[in-house]
Design a protein around this motif. Sequence first.
Motif, short mmCIF file in Angstrom:
data_model
loop_
_atom_site.label_atom_id
_atom_site.label_comp_id
_atom_site.label_asym_id
_atom_site.label_seq_id
_atom_site.Cartn_x
_atom_site.Cartn_y
_atom_site.Cartn_z
N SER A 76 19.64 -38.20 -38.72
CA SER A 76 20.78 -38.46 -37.82
C SER A 76 21.36 -37.14 -37.32
CB SER A 76 21.85 -39.26 -38.57
OG SER A 76 23.05 -39.32 -37.80
N ARG A 77 21.39 -36.97 -36.00
CA ARG A 77 21.99 -35.77 -35.43
C ARG A 77 23.51 -35.77 -35.64
NH1 ARG A 77 18.53 -32.64 -32.13
NH2 ARG A 77 16.47 -33.00 -33.05
N ASN A 78 24.10 -36.95 -35.69
CA ASN A 78 25.54 -37.02 -35.93
C ASN A 78 25.88 -36.54 -37.34
OD1 ASN A 78 28.31 -37.96 -35.19
ND2 ASN A 78 27.96 -39.36 -36.91
N ASP A 79 25.08 -37.00 -38.34
CA ASP A 79 25.29 -36.54 -39.72
C ASP A 79 25.10 -35.03 -39.83
OD1 ASP A 79 25.78 -39.13 -40.44
OD2 ASP A 79 23.80 -39.48 -41.33
N GLY A 81 25.67 -32.83 -37.47
CA GLY A 81 26.85 -32.18 -36.89
C GLY A 81 28.02 -32.18 -37.86
N SER A 220 26.68 -33.00 -32.23
CA SER A 220 28.08 -33.33 -32.02
C SER A 220 28.95 -32.72 -33.12
CB SER A 220 28.27 -34.85 -32.00
OG SER A 220 29.63 -35.18 -31.94
N LYS A 222 32.34 -33.60 -33.27
CA LYS A 222 33.57 -34.35 -33.03
C LYS A 222 34.30 -34.71 -34.31
CE LYS A 222 31.86 -36.34 -28.69
NZ LYS A 222 31.53 -37.59 -27.98
N SER A 223 33.60 -34.73 -35.43
CA SER A 223 34.26 -35.14 -36.67
C SER A 223 33.89 -34.18 -37.80
CB SER A 223 33.86 -36.57 -37.04
OG SER A 223 32.46 -36.66 -37.24
#
Length: 505
Positions: A76-79, A81, A220, A222-223
Amino acid sequence: MSTVSRVVSGSLASWATIGINLLSQLFIVPVYLTYWDVKLYGIWIAIQGLFSILTIIEKSHIGFLGYEFLRIVNNSRNDLGVSILSGVCYGVIIGALQLAATLLIVYSGFLSYCLGFTILNDKVVMQQAGTLLILLMISSFIYVSVGGILIRALSALDYYPRMAWWGVFYSFYNLLIPAIVVSQGGSLITIGIAILIFTIGFALFAFVDMINLLKKEKISFKSISWLIGFKNVKKSFAIAGRDFLDSFRQQSLRVILAPLTGSASLVAFFTMRTGANVALQGLNTVVYPLVPELSKFLHQRDQARIEAAFGTIWLVVIGLLAPGVVMLQALIEPFFVTWTRHQINFDPLLFSFLSISVLIYAISQPATAIVITNNLLKTQVIIATMIAIVILTGIWLLVPKIGIIGAAISLLLGEISSAIYYRIAAKKWLTTHSLSWPNKALLSVLFSALFAAISMLIIIQVPLMKWFVVFAFILLSVVNFYYYWKLLPDFITARANKVSRLLTI
């Protein structure tokens, strides 16, 4: 970029770094010993060792995150980030705490005991050494605390070669700047100021490039998860403990030996270790680019490619490293005396023990990589503890009786212990996951190290026979190399034969 292209580009960057280090050590050490006396140069070496110890937590955190990034990058690219941003925030906190610890050490007066009792009464040198250490820590806080994490993240995203080339420039100027300052009559403080100014400028360019690459990969930010970041820091403490214990094989030796042996012996030990360090750096040009690939092969349970990765490392030992240290043993003495400006006597036995230590270290790298890439933290801490006990006990028993050569013997015993323990742990992991350890290949590499050790000791005892010994060792190496080549997986030898045919057209 293909796997082969990444390994080749990363290796070229690493070789460039090695070339820079080699040239710098050949030319910069004489510069130091021309403008400084052995005592001041010993303090410079000890400060670098202390700086390395103080940044262990930071480096361990970065190292742990590097393997975490490799683990989650394909999920996961979000994880990814979230992990990067969380790591950066905690990296800044760790960097600030390290700077605070440095200020406490300097202003409490504890620094003088770290550097040896010979400078307790030299207030000017003590002030300069303390200021230098603070400036080095500020430089690390500016670039490494954040930059080190971003480099590991981008390496997991297959930008290892590009990050390695940034490292080439960083290494070049960090080695060149102190030499220029010393040659112009600069003090320890002047060196620290110059390094700080360079780090600020370098960080600006490097961070712009890294952030653009992360945007290109659509990572990302963002978080942020303070909990994930804290868990990663907590887990990295085990690595920090391992690295601290493991540092007794490298940088921490400087701090230990400084009060025990004095500046002159400390300088002798580490200048004679230069040849071994160059050989070690040469090995790392192959090991470092292979580690991400080996991690993938282990995850895929690909026995043939795992053996190919092992084979690449061990081929370097048999074909280059072992012959290289034997040749150095035969040639080094007159060059060493000139190189150190006749301020340091050459000890052939000390040099040979240090060289053999590097051979043992090199042989253990595949096993070490298996344990480290799988984050077997408990195993790493146990092994590092055992090695530290071996080295410290050896130093405590031997250095007071036989001097600095006792440290070399202790280091060799530590490397042998490390190789044995890591091999046991790695073989157990492979067996658990239905993979096998290449015993025949290991035996061939061990023979190469044994031949090299015997050859170096014969050269020391019977110097008139040194060229006969070198010739005999080369013949044995050729035979052993041929035998080892036959043990490699077929697809590796077939690919090498194909490249060889193309080169002859």
